[in-house]
Design a protein around this motif. Structure first.
Motif, mmCIF file in Angstrom:
data_model
loop_
_atom_site.group_PDB
_atom_site.id
_atom_site.type_symbol
_atom_site.label_atom_id
_atom_site.label_comp_id
_atom_site.label_asym_id
_atom_site.label_seq_id
_atom_site.Cartn_x
_atom_site.Cartn_y
_atom_site.Cartn_z
ATOM 1 N N TYR A 173 29.733 40.951 30.955
ATOM 2 C CA TYR A 173 28.912 41.093 32.194
ATOM 3 C C TYR A 173 29.684 40.697 33.322
ATOM 4 O O TYR A 173 29.553 41.202 34.427
ATOM 5 N N ARG A 174 30.529 39.495 33.264
ATOM 6 C CA ARG A 174 31.328 39.107 34.623
ATOM 7 C C ARG A 174 32.337 40.015 34.863
ATOM 8 O O ARG A 174 32.960 40.110 36.235
ATOM 9 N N CYS A 175 33.021 40.890 33.957
ATOM 10 C CA CYS A 175 34.268 41.474 34.261
ATOM 11 C C CYS A 175 33.878 42.839 33.412
ATOM 12 O O CYS A 175 34.474 43.302 32.536
ATOM 13 N N PRO A 176 32.899 43.959 34.064
ATOM 14 C CA PRO A 176 32.405 45.060 33.250
ATOM 15 C C PRO A 176 33.572 46.160 33.150
ATOM 16 O O PRO A 176 33.956 46.535 34.182
ATOM 17 N N GLY A 177 34.078 46.561 32.125
ATOM 18 C CA GLY A 177 34.888 47.827 31.951
ATOM 19 C C GLY A 177 36.363 47.427 32.218
ATOM 20 O O GLY A 177 37.024 48.150 32.208
ATOM 21 N N HIS A 178 36.598 46.210 32.229
ATOM 22 C CA HIS A 178 37.867 45.791 32.638
ATOM 23 C C HIS A 178 38.553 44.663 31.418
ATOM 24 O O HIS A 178 37.580 44.160 30.848
ATOM 25 N N ASP A 179 39.791 44.403 31.299
ATOM 26 C CA ASP A 179 40.393 43.730 30.600
ATOM 27 C C ASP A 179 40.455 42.324 31.412
ATOM 28 O O ASP A 179 40.661 42.098 32.459
ATOM 29 N N ILE A 180 40.434 41.322 30.390
ATOM 30 C CA ILE A 180 40.458 39.967 31.036
ATOM 31 C C ILE A 180 41.947 39.546 30.658
ATOM 32 O O ILE A 180 42.552 39.743 29.672
ATOM 33 N N ALA A 181 42.405 38.743 31.750
ATOM 34 C CA ALA A 181 43.807 37.882 31.632
ATOM 35 C C ALA A 181 43.701 37.413 30.144
ATOM 36 O O ALA A 181 42.842 36.774 29.732
ATOM 37 N N ASP A 182 44.981 37.109 29.597
ATOM 38 C CA ASP A 182 45.042 36.298 28.243
ATOM 39 C C ASP A 182 44.326 35.145 28.243
ATOM 40 O O ASP A 182 43.664 34.830 27.667
ATOM 41 N N THR A 183 44.932 34.129 29.188
ATOM 42 C CA THR A 183 44.606 32.798 29.360
ATOM 43 C C THR A 183 43.894 32.294 30.775
ATOM 44 O O THR A 183 44.881 32.869 31.599
ATOM 45 N N PRO A 184 43.070 31.753 30.814
ATOM 46 C CA PRO A 184 42.883 31.077 32.319
ATOM 47 C C PRO A 184 43.926 30.113 32.520
ATOM 48 O O PRO A 184 44.492 29.432 31.763
ATOM 49 N N SER A 185 43.961 30.052 33.893
ATOM 50 C CA SER A 185 44.881 28.853 34.523
ATOM 51 C C SER A 185 44.008 27.747 34.998
ATOM 52 O O SER A 185 43.150 27.944 35.719
ATOM 53 N N TYR A 186 44.443 26.594 34.505
ATOM 54 C CA TYR A 186 43.772 25.271 34.873
ATOM 55 C C TYR A 186 43.977 24.640 35.880
ATOM 56 O O TYR A 186 43.367 23.786 36.465
ATOM 57 N N PHE A 187 45.254 24.806 36.405
ATOM 58 C CA PHE A 187 45.737 24.292 37.632
ATOM 59 C C PHE A 187 47.025 24.862 38.327
ATOM 60 O O PHE A 187 47.991 25.381 37.842
ATOM 61 N N PRO A 188 46.682 25.863 39.488
ATOM 62 C CA PRO A 188 45.264 26.144 40.101
ATOM 63 C C PRO A 188 44.359 26.663 39.098
ATOM 64 O O PRO A 188 44.750 27.704 38.324
ATOM 65 N N LEU A 189 43.152 26.699 39.506
ATOM 66 C CA LEU A 189 42.060 27.168 38.542
ATOM 67 C C LEU A 189 42.022 28.848 38.943
ATOM 68 O O LEU A 189 42.040 29.122 39.960
ATOM 69 N N SER A 190 42.245 29.757 37.959
ATOM 70 C CA SER A 190 42.270 31.104 37.748
ATOM 71 C C SER A 190 41.933 31.759 36.654
ATOM 72 O O SER A 190 42.597 31.304 35.740
ATOM 73 N N TRP A 191 41.310 32.610 36.812
ATOM 74 C CA TRP A 191 41.123 33.729 35.603
ATOM 75 C C TRP A 191 40.877 34.951 36.170
ATOM 76 O O TRP A 191 39.813 35.264 36.426
ATOM 77 N N THR A 192 41.975 35.961 35.980
ATOM 78 C CA THR A 192 41.855 37.272 36.636
ATOM 79 C C THR A 192 41.170 38.223 35.756
ATOM 80 O O THR A 192 41.450 38.327 34.748
ATOM 81 N N CYS A 193 40.378 39.137 36.359
ATOM 82 C CA CYS A 193 39.853 40.411 35.859
ATOM 83 C C CYS A 193 40.428 41.698 36.156
ATOM 84 O O CYS A 193 40.272 41.715 37.434
ATOM 85 N N ALA A 194 41.090 42.272 35.428
ATOM 86 C CA ALA A 194 41.851 43.628 35.718
ATOM 87 C C ALA A 194 42.840 43.291 36.940
ATOM 88 O O ALA A 194 43.143 44.251 37.641
ATOM 89 N N GLY A 195 43.456 42.022 36.851
ATOM 90 C CA GLY A 195 44.486 41.982 37.613
ATOM 91 C C GLY A 195 44.150 41.620 39.059
ATOM 92 O O GLY A 195 45.126 41.308 40.114
ATOM 93 N N THR A 196 43.069 42.027 39.661
ATOM 94 C CA THR A 196 42.689 41.698 41.031
ATOM 95 C C THR A 196 41.620 40.892 41.185
ATOM 96 O O THR A 196 41.639 40.108 42.343
ATOM 97 N N GLU A 197 40.475 40.663 40.527
ATOM 98 C CA GLU A 197 39.217 40.037 40.842
ATOM 99 C C GLU A 197 39.623 38.654 39.927
ATOM 100 O O GLU A 197 39.791 38.479 38.839
ATOM 101 N N ASP A 198 39.245 37.575 40.827
ATOM 102 C CA ASP A 198 39.414 36.292 40.094
ATOM 103 C C ASP A 198 37.882 35.675 39.827
ATOM 104 O O ASP A 198 36.958 35.956 40.628
ATOM 105 N N LEU A 199 37.612 35.243 38.840
ATOM 106 C CA LEU A 199 36.516 34.857 38.301
ATOM 107 C C LEU A 199 36.237 33.509 38.894
ATOM 108 O O LEU A 199 34.876 33.089 39.123
ATOM 109 N N VAL A 200 37.035 32.748 39.404
ATOM 110 C CA VAL A 200 36.982 31.369 40.226
ATOM 111 C C VAL A 200 36.701 32.007 41.628
ATOM 112 O O VAL A 200 37.583 32.586 42.253
#
Length: 125
Positions: free
Chosen positions: A63-90
């Protein structure tokens, strides 16, 4: 969620008001006042970090990242979790505000330490 935002805004307002009063004060401000503002600032920073961290708790990745792969692991500092290398979920505003709050907390803590070290010592007699 709305109550969390209101409480976060209230604590941030108290920190802002406390810093404003301490900086604008024409009398000598005790180290205890700076410690109080440091504590409020630290609580605000932690609450803001939790707000950004809550965006990493994705239940439905499709739902949050339709049709794209999620990056392996989120970054907790700075907060980040990329979707398809461009869109950040944070959201983009979370990290800059987090760094400003961290700087404010560090400034208040250092000021409290300097005030405590420069305070005149009272005799115990």
């Amino acid at each position: 969620m709305a109550l969390y935002v209101i409480l976060l805004w209230l604590v941030a307002s108290l920190v802002w008001w406390g810093c404003y009063r301490l900086i604008r004060s024409s009398i000598r401000v005790a180290a205890q006042d700076w410690v109080l503002v440091t504590g409020l600032s630290a609580v605000t920073t932690f609450a803001w970090y939790r707000w950004g961290w809550s965006h990493l708790l994705v239940v439905d990745l499709e739902y949050r990242c339709p049709g794209h792969d999620i990056a392996d692991t989120p970054s907790y500092f700075p907060l980040s979790w990329t979707c398809a290398g461009t869109e950040d979920l944070v959201p983009a505003y979370v990290n800059p505000i987090l760094f400003v709050l961290l700087a404010l907390t560090a400034f208040c803590a250092i000021t409290a330490l300097v005030k405590a070290l420069r305070a005149p010592r009272r005799s115990t007699r």
